[in-house]
Design an enzyme around this catalytic site. Structure first.
Site, PDB file in Angstrom:
ATOM      1  N   THR A  61      -0.111 -11.579  -3.812  1.00  0.00           N
ATOM      2  CA  THR A  61       0.626 -12.840  -3.892  1.00  0.00           C
ATOM      3  C   THR A  61       0.580 -13.490  -5.277  1.00  0.00           C
ATOM      4  OG1 THR A  61       0.592 -15.112  -3.049  1.00  0.00           O
ATOM      5  CG2 THR A  61      -1.488 -13.957  -3.004  1.00  0.00           C
ATOM      6  N   ASP A  62       1.572 -14.337  -5.553  1.00  0.00           N
ATOM      7  CA  ASP A  62       1.574 -15.166  -6.776  1.00  0.00           C
ATOM      8  C   ASP A  62       0.443 -16.195  -6.742  1.00  0.00           C
ATOM      9  OD1 ASP A  62       2.983 -16.261  -4.564  1.00  0.00           O
ATOM     10  OD2 ASP A  62       3.995 -17.721  -5.831  1.00  0.00           O
ATOM     11  N   TYR A  97      -6.832 -19.091   0.361  1.00  0.00           N
ATOM     12  CA  TYR A  97      -5.895 -17.988   0.596  1.00  0.00           C
ATOM     13  C   TYR A  97      -5.784 -17.121  -0.672  1.00  0.00           C
ATOM     14  CZ  TYR A  97      -1.355 -15.632   0.893  1.00  0.00           C
ATOM     15  OH  TYR A  97      -0.347 -14.692   0.852  1.00  0.00           O
ATOM     16  N   LYS A 120      -6.996 -13.214  -1.161  1.00  0.00           N
ATOM     17  CA  LYS A 120      -6.068 -12.142  -1.543  1.00  0.00           C
ATOM     18  C   LYS A 120      -6.539 -11.490  -2.851  1.00  0.00           C
ATOM     19  CE  LYS A 120      -2.549 -11.153   0.128  1.00  0.00           C
ATOM     20  NZ  LYS A 120      -2.196 -10.183   1.212  1.00  0.00           N
ATOM     21  N   ALA A 176      -1.872  -9.685   6.784  1.00  0.00           N
ATOM     22  CA  ALA A 176      -2.514 -10.787   6.066  1.00  0.00           C
ATOM     23  C   ALA A 176      -2.685 -12.005   6.949  1.00  0.00           C
ATOM     24  CB  ALA A 176      -1.682 -11.176   4.842  1.00  0.00           C
ATOM     25  N   ASP A 208      -6.214  -2.725  13.705  1.00  0.00           N
ATOM     26  CA  ASP A 208      -6.605  -4.045  13.200  1.00  0.00           C
ATOM     27  C   ASP A 208      -7.400  -3.811  11.911  1.00  0.00           C
ATOM     28  OD1 ASP A 208      -7.995  -6.411  12.638  1.00  0.00           O
ATOM     29  OD2 ASP A 208      -8.112  -6.982  14.744  1.00  0.00           O
ATOM     30  N   LEU A 244       7.787  -9.020   6.052  1.00  0.00           N
ATOM     31  CA  LEU A 244       8.007  -7.945   5.080  1.00  0.00           C
ATOM     32  C   LEU A 244       7.918  -6.587   5.764  1.00  0.00           C
ATOM     33  CD1 LEU A 244       8.327  -6.869   2.181  1.00  0.00           C
ATOM     34  CD2 LEU A 244       5.853  -7.101   1.890  1.00  0.00           C
ATOM     35  N   GLY A 269       5.757  -7.780  10.957  1.00  0.00           N
ATOM     36  CA  GLY A 269       5.774  -8.981  10.120  1.00  0.00           C
ATOM     37  C   GLY A 269       7.100  -9.113   9.385  1.00  0.00           C
TER      38      GLY A 269
END
Ligand SMILES: NC(=O)c1ccc[n+]([C@@H]2O[C@H](COP(=O)([O-])OP(=O)(O)OC[C@H]3O[C@@H](n4cnc5c(N)ncnc54)[C@H](OP(=O)(O)O)[C@@H]3O)[C@@H](O)[C@H]2O)c1
Length: 298
Positions: A97-98, A121, A125, A56, A33, A12, A10
């Site tokens: 995440t923000d 989303y 998260k 993600a 997975d 990152l 990915g």
């Protein structure tokens, strides 16, 4: 230290693999997975000291209709990883995440602020965060934001910076919202900081000599802007003689399925307390564009 990186191909994940170098154990979806608990048994053989879970479901609008898929990867996946970490006594690092914040605070969010996600989303998260916090013996939740890196987000088919440049090259109209504020962040910078941070955890950083407490940390480039200003900065650095027209628009003009927080800027309060500082987003952006090559700096 051995660091397993889930989501290794990915945006990152691939930078993390590069930065951790010989310590990295790259794991792509083919190796493991996160939604399939039995596939995580591979970790019992590899026995890493740390597992960084970057896997993600990242398509924010699609998540509104593919709710189960988003929760499967982002939440159930996090639960599976937490249990796997406990079995081998590894430190669990969940990348978040923000978008766990609703965006109404009007000033940067610290790790002490209470999340209140406004889209599927973000909620998936945040559920992943709760599973990580409540099921892991040893964990860090690392919140990042508005990422760009050389691999581009696989789930989104690229990143914002590259897509703006491509649109300019194609001579397309560039319209960008100027009423949504965030912390643009380079994945290379997150990866470097995460390495330093984990060195502290494992007492490998003798200069600072502090061990961070388990919990939530924000790791974003310093400073913030709206998407329009971010785009202007891309083209200021990108330079050249091309006249690139960028039109500011309001987010209400975009017909998108998911609501977005209007101000999801993060503050790295706990990193600062440790004496660790991220550089400003403009510097990081400049290095990214230079590294990509072919950039004319004014
Ligand atoms: N991109 C952003 O702007 C942003 C902002 C805030 C937070 N984040 C968070 O940062 C992290 C990294 O995002 P990114 O931009 O690097 O996204 P990305 O490029 O889409 O990377 C996600 C990785 O997860 C893998 N993956 C997806 N489902 C999986 C599964 N079930 N099992 C194992 N691996 C799976 C993907 O592999 P395949 O593609 O091979 O399936 C991909 O390598 C994510 O946790 C994301 O929520 C991202």
């Amino acid at each position: 230290m051995k660091v397993a990186i889930i989501g290794a191909n990915g945006q990152l994940g691939s930078d993390l693999v590069e930065i951790f170098g010989e310590d990295a154990i790259p794991l792509t979806r083919r190796d493991l997975d996160v939604t399939d608990a039995t596939s995580l048994n591979i970790l019992n053989e590899l026995k890493p000291d740390v597992i960084i879970n970057t896997a993600a479901y990242v398509r924010v609008d699609d998540a509104e209709v593919e709710v189960e898929k988003a929760f499967h990867v982002n939440a159930i996946g996090a639960l599976n990883v937490a249990k796997a970490c406990n079995e081998i006594d590894a430190v669990n690092v969940y990348v978040s995440t923000d978008y766990v914040f609703e965006g109404a605070k009007g000033e940067p969010y610290t790790e002490e602020d209470i999340p209140n996600p406004i889209n599927v989303y973000g909620l998936s998260k945040y559920t992943g965060e709760i599973f990580t916090r409540n099921y892991s013996k040893k964990f860090y939740i690392i919140r990042v934001a508005s990422l760009y890196g050389k691999a581009g987000a696989r789930g989104k088919g690229g990143n914002f910076v590259d897509s703006m440049i491509q649109r300019a090259k194609n001579g397309e109209d560039i319209k960008v919202v100027d009423d949504v504020f965030m912390s643009p962040t380079c994945t290379k910078d997150v990866s470097r900081m995460l390495k330093r941070f984990l060195d502290l955890d494992l007492d490998l950083d003798l200069d600072l000599g502090i061990k961070p407490a388990f919990g939530v940390y924000h790791i974003v480039n310093e400073g913030y802007c709206n998407w329009y200003d971010f785009t202007r900065e891309i083209f200021t650095i990108f330079g050249g003689d091309a006249q690139i027209q960028i039109t500011p628009i309001r987010s209400s003009e975009l017909k998108r399925l998911a609501k977005r927080p209007v101000f999801s800027v993060l503050k790295n309060k706990k990193l600062d307390d440790l004496g660790l500082r991220m550089r400003n987003w403009k510097e990081a952006l400049k290095d990214y564009l230079v590294e990509k090559g072919g950039i004319v700096i004014k």
